[in-house]
Scaffold this active site. Structure first.
Site, mmCIF file in Angstrom:
data_model
loop_
_atom_site.group_PDB
_atom_site.id
_atom_site.type_symbol
_atom_site.label_atom_id
_atom_site.label_comp_id
_atom_site.label_asym_id
_atom_site.label_seq_id
_atom_site.Cartn_x
_atom_site.Cartn_y
_atom_site.Cartn_z
ATOM 1 N N ILE A 5 -7.297 2.870 8.902
ATOM 2 C CA ILE A 5 -7.673 3.877 7.670
ATOM 3 C C ILE A 5 -7.434 3.426 6.422
ATOM 4 O O ILE A 5 -7.472 3.798 5.467
ATOM 5 C CB ILE A 5 -7.293 5.242 8.059
ATOM 6 C CG1 ILE A 5 -5.708 5.404 7.866
ATOM 7 C CG2 ILE A 5 -7.735 5.878 9.292
ATOM 8 C CD1 ILE A 5 -5.405 7.064 7.812
ATOM 9 N N THR A 7 2.203 -4.552 3.995
ATOM 10 C CA THR A 7 1.495 -3.432 4.175
ATOM 11 C C THR A 7 2.247 -2.066 4.200
ATOM 12 O O THR A 7 2.069 -0.990 3.532
ATOM 13 C CB THR A 7 0.801 -3.644 5.668
ATOM 14 O OG1 THR A 7 2.007 -3.557 6.780
ATOM 15 C CG2 THR A 7 -0.028 -4.470 5.700
ATOM 16 N N GLU A 38 3.543 8.285 4.909
ATOM 17 C CA GLU A 38 3.370 9.687 4.427
ATOM 18 C C GLU A 38 4.978 10.015 3.601
ATOM 19 O O GLU A 38 5.081 10.918 2.871
ATOM 20 C CB GLU A 38 3.060 10.773 5.295
ATOM 21 C CG GLU A 38 1.614 10.685 5.696
ATOM 22 C CD GLU A 38 1.379 11.648 6.669
ATOM 23 O OE1 GLU A 38 0.112 12.148 6.696
ATOM 24 O OE2 GLU A 38 2.206 12.324 7.593
HETATM 25 MO MO1 MOS Z 1 -2.374 12.841 7.811
HETATM 26 S S1 MOS Z 1 -2.604 14.339 6.524
HETATM 27 O O1 MOS Z 1 -1.361 13.873 8.994
HETATM 28 O O2 MOS Z 1 -3.670 12.241 8.474
#
Ligand code: MOS
Length: 735
Positions: free
Chosen positions: A472, A625, A696
């Protein structure tokens, strides 16, 4: 393969390819425009018709009538799909809870009323403007704060019980010599990814192919089957490149099911991209929260009571923005209380976005920690260090697999020049700007889920990795190539990676920062099998051969790897599964943020001047990355601190600023120097690669670090995000 005992030494530890800052192998395709996205399948789906979604103009009510006559006569119109001709539609098992197509009930603003299919996009848009709809509108619940006194405890959920009380929180808080009790709010936010949700659907007989923009192929396929009733074995989902998802593409939206239905009805390929003005109210967002934090501490800085209540809202049974989650893992304190309450709202549906739960929870908790440090007269770094714990605070029998949060703070403080931070606010002024520094912790769960992969060795020595994992924008192609290269003893340019196709072995997909550990674990398992196959083919007893430099060595004998495939390609596939190490150990990633801001003493404009994050996230498979992921998270956190907010129209029940002109995200000019440091650590409890996710982690805590820096600069404490200047301008000294 089953991963149920801690990893020992394995070929990954050679670190010839793993751990190196390789450029993204998909980079040239993207920079030259040769990476084809879901809406760009011109070769695979020629002559596609265009779909345009008409969104509902009310938030709650019933459609009384739909008049399509004029729209059907408009030039180029091929078909118009509404609830009256779409056939029965079902629901995905988890998210979204709201129907892909409204009718006769409308359950949120901009819910799809119709999909107009036409020869061109402009014709479809024009025809949609000629659809006449009448509604019977009903009053809805759009204001989270209005339910503050009445919202019930949230149902228990995938994230655990909604209420936990450990020892005597109320008593310990009441008797604590130092107390903090404050309320913080976070607004609804939008993912605001560059590529909107989009799908190109093609039928070949009874087989449906959907090129779609998704974070998880298997979920997209299963949910599409559940909504449309098309048998899953008749569906292929393909998603080789994704222009950002941030959680919004963890689940399907109206584009995919409507494109699939439309393509069947018009008998040709149909492509649907969620129009940008519809993205915000048609798809999902991060729900708002109201959070109350209570801390009790002794004079030595030890927390004796820690309480975190969070109220959030959503549609019934929707995603829970359970902001209390980080508090269950972060700080010591014997007496504890966490409580999540959920209001039912008639706004568009909320779902996962950019470190759901942790990101919002840390925005509150880490301001509270700063406030408490000040009450105690302690340095905020020291206050956090004093309250470290090496066991999960809510489950003391459960140690952390690895927790080096204090090391992050010490190293970061040193690097950032934290000793120069004035302990009193509003102490430094330069050229009309107040200067301040702030810090905050970061925490985010480290998980891995069952995932499979196939690895093939061709006679030219090329190793091909295949799985349905998505990239992604994180660098997945690259770390999977590195994993296979390390395992098979070849250079990274000898590895090809094929992703994002439901014809390939199934993975957990991308989300929750579990994608990296999960998919590299799958490639590891498949490579272990392929190594055995190679050794067997070359006549080497398994397990003892050395794979290095494109050669396979056993004792005195050394043969080119490619020889093993001389008589035909070798292929191996395996599924990596996980035992209970994730239950036995609390597995988290940690970090420390440091931020320096300047606040204009006349206008209150904030300029973030520098940011540093020190991360402890297991082995870093690719520092380049990984760094990009973390600075992306830090940038999103800056957005959350200073500008990102979906503004609710509390009468009409929709987000007013539904475009990228009025939903503000940081631009380059907002971003200062950013530095990311990774602690050199390996966590053998997570996966054979001893790696965790990191994406995250970057967003967790950073908004609070900025808030704390603004306080240090100005002496004004703002507890409502985003910290737009009107919230504190009037509290700055007159000049
Ligand atoms: Mo993430 S918000 O857990 O794709």
């Amino acid at each position: 393969m089953r991963f149920d005992t801690p990893a020992t030494t394995n070929p990954i530890d050679q670190l010839r390819v793993i751990g190196k800052p390789h450029d993204r192998i998909d980079g040239p395709l993207k920079t030259t425009g040769n990476a084809t996205y879901a809406y760009e399948q011109h070769a695979a789906a020629p002559n596609a018709a265009y779909g345009f979604i008409l969104g509902a103009g009310i938030a709650k009510g019933t459609i009384k009538s739909i008049d399509l006559d004029e729209a059907r006569r408009a030039p180029g119109t091929l078909e118009i799909i509404t609830y009256e001709n779409a056939g029965p539609l079902g629901f995905a098992p988890f998210i979204p809870r709201t129907a892909a197509l409204a009718g006769p009930r409308v359950t949120h603003y901009h819910q799809a009323i119709a999909l107009v299919v036409a020869e061109t996009f402009e014709q479809a848009r024009d025809a949609a403007s000629h659809i006449r709809i009448t509604y019977s509108e009903e009053a809805g619940r759009y204001d989270l704060a209005a339910q503050y006194d009445t919202a019930p405890i949230a149902p228990d959920y995938i994230l655990g019980p909604s209420e936990m009380r450990i020892n005597d929180f109320d008593g310990a808080f009441a008797s604590a010599p130092f107390q903090l009790d404050e309320t913080y709010t976070t607004p609804p936010e939008s993912h605001a990814m560059m590529e909107p949700q989009a799908t190109t659907a093609v039928w070949e007989g009874d087989q449906l192919i959907c090129w779609t923009s998704t974070q998880g192929i298997a979920v997209a396929l299963g949910d599409l089957a559940a909504v449309t009733g098309i048998p899953p074995e008749n569906i292929r989902v393909v998603s080789p490149f994704i222009g950002g998802g941030f959680g919004s593409k963890s689940f399907n939206h109206a584009d995919i099911s409507l494109a699939a239905i439309a393509a069947r009805m018009v008998g040709r390929p149909v492509k649907v991209a969620m129009q940008r003005p519809l993205v915000i109210n048609n798809t999902t967002h991060r729900p708002a929260t109201i959070q109350r934090i209570k801390l009790g501490a002794n004079a030595d800085g030890k927390i004796t009571a820690i309480g975190h209540e969070a109220l959030f809202g959503n549609v019934e049974n929707g995603w829970q923005e359970s902001a209390i989650v980080p508090t269950r893992h972060l700080y010591a304190g014997a007496n504890r209380m966490t409580l999540a309450r959920m209001a039912t709202l008639d706004l568009p549906e909320g779902s996962t976005m950019r470190a759901p739960c942790e990101a919002a929870g840390m925005m509150a908790l880490e301001i509270a920690m700063d406030e408490m440090a000040e009450k105690l007269g302690m340095d905020p770094v020291e206050f956090r260090i004093v309250n470290d714990t090496q066991v999960s605070p809510d489950h003391p029998e459960r140690p952390f697999s690895l927790r080096k949060l204090n090391e992050c703070f010490r190293l970061g403080a040193d690097r950032f020049g934290w000793q120069d931070r004035p302990s009193r606010p509003r102490a430094v002024q330069e050229d009309g700007w107040y200067i301040g520094m702030g810090t905050a912790a970061a925490i985010r769960g480290a998980l891995a889920f069952p995932s499979a992969a196939r690895v093939r060795l061709a006679s030219d020595g090329i190793v091909t990795v295949e799985c349905d994992m998505t990239d992604i924008g994180t660098g997945t192609y690259t770390v999977l190539a590195q994993t296979a290269a390390e395992m098979m003893g070849v250079d990274i340019d000898q590895v090809a990676v094929s992703l994002g196709d439901s014809n390939l072995p199934a993975t957990a997909g991308s989300g929750g920062q579990y994608g990296c550990a999960s998919s590299t674990g799958a490639v590891y398992a498949a490579c272990v099998k392929l190594r055995e196959l190679v050794a067997e083919t070359l006549g080497f007893p398994g397990g003892e051969a050395i794979f290095e430099g494109g050669m396979v060595r056993h004792g005195e004998t050394s043969l080119p790897l490619a020889i093993a495939a001389a008589n035909g390609e070798l292929a191996a596939e395996d599924l990596m599964e996980y035992g209970d190490l994730f239950q036995t150990f609390d597995q988290q990633t940690f970090g420390a943020h440091f931020v320096k801001v300047a606040v204009n003493s006349a206008t209150a404009e904030v300029r973030v001047r520098s940011m540093l994050m020190v991360c402890a996230a297991g082995r870093i498979l690719n520092p380049k990355t990984a760094r990009s992921q973390v600075i992306g998270g830090m940038t999103m956190g800056l957005g959350g601190a200073l500008m990102e907010e979906l503004v609710v129209d509390k009468n009409r029940g929709f987000f007013v600023n539904h475009d990228l002109a009025s939903y503000e995200v940081p631009v380059h000019a907002d971003i200062p120097h950013q530095e990311v440091v990774f602690l050199d650590e390996v966590d053998p409890y997570t996966s054979p690669l001893k790696a965790k996710g990191v994406g995250e982690l970057g967003i967790s805590g950073v908004a609070a670090a900025i808030a704390n820096a603004i306080y240090n600069a100005t002496g004004v404490r703002v507890r409502q995000y985003p910290m737009t200047l009107e919230k504190y301008l009037s509290e700055l000294p007159q000049i």
